[in-house]
Design an enzyme around this catalytic site. Sequence first.
Site, PDB file in Angstrom:
ATOM      1  CB  CYS A  53      39.018  45.643  46.433  1.00 20.68           C
ATOM      2  SG  CYS A  53      40.563  44.750  46.172  1.00 20.68           S
ATOM      3  CG  HIS A 104      37.502  41.706  45.424  1.00 16.76           C
ATOM      4  ND1 HIS A 104      37.639  42.979  44.912  1.00 16.76           N
ATOM      5  CD2 HIS A 104      36.265  41.661  45.973  1.00 16.76           C
ATOM      6  CE1 HIS A 104      36.526  43.663  45.130  1.00 16.76           C
ATOM      7  NE2 HIS A 104      35.679  42.886  45.778  1.00 16.76           N
ATOM      8  CG  HIS A 116      32.778  44.545  47.221  1.00 13.26           C
ATOM      9  ND1 HIS A 116      33.065  44.206  45.923  1.00 13.26           N
ATOM     10  CD2 HIS A 116      31.442  44.344  47.346  1.00 13.26           C
ATOM     11  CE1 HIS A 116      31.957  43.801  45.307  1.00 13.26           C
ATOM     12  NE2 HIS A 116      30.957  43.885  46.159  1.00 13.26           N
TER      13      HIS A 116
END
Length: 157
Positions: A53, A104, A116
């Site tokens: 990420c 994240h 993402h």
Amino acid sequence: MKKKLTAISIGLTLALTLSAGSAFADSKLNNAIKPVIGVSYKMGGTTTKGFDCSGFTSYVFKKIGLTLPRTSTSQYKVGTAVAKSKLKAGDLVFFNTSGRGVSHVGIYIGGGKFAHSSTSRGVTITALNSSYFAKRYVGAKRVMSSSKYKAVAVNYN
């Protein structure tokens, strides 16, 4: 066949999300994100051979001339906090997916969606209010100045 259908559905999602009527469409930020949609997830990955990420967010921001710290936790420490209701394309959005704080990160692209690198789908577009991410949302940071935002996230054509 499943991989081909996934690529088609990601392409359709992207086309709908990044429609020509959007201020984000054809922006430098969009042009940095669009080519890597579908790139697979790779832990520690920072290239088009695979992204995690924060590797994805670092890669995209490097393409538009900004340097971000390497991890989602350290990216959360930079920029200015932004209320969810005030998000603009290019803001970083953060989530607690591990139960241990920020784990994240993605890039808000407008329309309630963010780009993402997902462990299960690779680089993709997801709704912020999806059942999984809505309950794990931690916050957002604006890391671009107003002038940088106008230069890379808005299309004036």
